[in-house]
Design a protein around this motif. Structure first.
Motif: not given
Length: 56
Positions: A23-29, A45-47
């Motif tokens: 699984v991937t942990l990402f940040t957006v907004n 558009d994910l970091q």
């Protein structure tokens, strides 16, 4: 989505172990989220913060 990085990390690790998939942990907004890694597209558009593998 969560604003708490440590909570998001803990949930991502546990989700990976429960599902037995990366699984991937990402940040957006300014918020953190988790998705199975195979559901993330390059066009999103994910970091990316971190990828969790159940085998490590």
């Amino acid at each position: 989505m969560s604003h708490d990085l440590s909570l998001a990390q803990s949930l991502a690790f546990q989700l990976s172990r429960d599902l037995m998939v990366p699984v991937t942990l990402f940040t957006v907004n300014g918020e953190y989220g988790v998705l199975p890694s195979n559901e993330i597209d390059d066009d999103d558009d994910l970091q990316i913060v971190h990828e969790y593998s159940p085998w490590h």
